[in-house]
Design a protein around this motif. Structure first.
Motif, PDB file in Angstrom:
ATOM      1  N   TYR A 221       0.831  -1.205   0.000  1.00  0.00           N
ATOM      2  CA  TYR A 221       0.000   0.000   0.000  1.00  0.00           C
ATOM      3  C   TYR A 221       0.869   1.259   0.000  1.00  0.00           C
ATOM      4  O   TYR A 221       0.552   2.252  -0.653  1.00  0.00           O
TER       5      TYR A 221
ATOM      6  N   ARG B 118       0.435  11.241  -3.664  1.00  0.00           N
ATOM      7  CA  ARG B 118      -0.723  11.745  -2.920  1.00  0.00           C
ATOM      8  C   ARG B 118      -0.292  12.931  -2.081  1.00  0.00           C
ATOM      9  O   ARG B 118       0.881  13.082  -1.765  1.00  0.00           O
TER      10      ARG B 118
ATOM     11  N   VAL C  90      -0.170   8.710   4.545  1.00  0.00           N
ATOM     12  CA  VAL C  90      -0.937   7.499   4.813  1.00  0.00           C
ATOM     13  C   VAL C  90      -0.942   7.282   6.325  1.00  0.00           C
ATOM     14  O   VAL C  90       0.095   7.389   6.979  1.00  0.00           O
TER      15      VAL C  90
ATOM     16  N   HIS D 159      -6.162   3.780  -2.776  1.00  0.00           N
ATOM     17  CA  HIS D 159      -5.845   5.125  -2.285  1.00  0.00           C
ATOM     18  C   HIS D 159      -6.959   6.108  -2.646  1.00  0.00           C
ATOM     19  O   HIS D 159      -7.288   6.986  -1.851  1.00  0.00           O
TER      20      HIS D 159
END
Length: 149
Positions: free
Chosen positions: A16, A22, A26, A141
């Motif tokens: 992941y 992004r 996370v 995501h």
């Protein structure tokens, strides 16, 4: 041979975290939600992987998780050996086996385990997240973006 749940989830976390395009970090909560797993269990896994130097963790508001190195530097054999904490499939000494010293099974199983890890050592985390896996990770995501207030 079946990998433990701990190893399975550890591998999922690493996979992941390979997606880096992004704007927000996370979080453990995010990963727990995406994979429908216990946040408390995930905290233990992330803590262990951070101790191995595999993850960078930042606490507090705006904190989160990231891979400590490029995905190509994580050998799957090394990762799985460490997560599983496995050096042998059977221990003939505990409890003591009456066949010990005369049995060939242990040698066969030891050879098989070496072969198993030899194959895994040929691959990296980057190999494991090649297409189409990388696209599936991107979708995971993006799920979070649709839930953001």
């Amino acid at each position: 041979m079946q990998l433990t749940h701990f190893t399975d989830l550890g591998l999922r976390v690493l996979m992941y975290l390979t997606h880096t395009q992004r704007e927000t970090p996370v979080t453990i909560g995010e990963i727990a939600e995406r994979f429908a797993i216990s946040r408390n269990h995930l905290v233990k896994i992330v803590h262990f992987m951070a101790q191995q130097g595999w993850l960078l963790t930042t606490r507090g508001k705006g904190g989160g998780l990231a891979l400590a190195a490029p995905a190509s530097s994580y050998r799957l054999g090394t990762v799985i050996r460490t997560l599983e904490d496995i050096t042998e499939l059977i221990d003939c000494a505990t409890p003591p086996c009456l066949l010990r010293g005369s049995c060939q099974l242990k040698g066969i199983l030891d050879e098989a385990l070496l072969a198993f890890f030899a194959v895994l050592d040929r691959y990296t985390l980057a190999d494991a997240v090649g297409s189409p896996t990388s696209e599936a990770i991107i979708v995971l995501h993006r799920l979070g973006l649709s839930h953001t207030p």
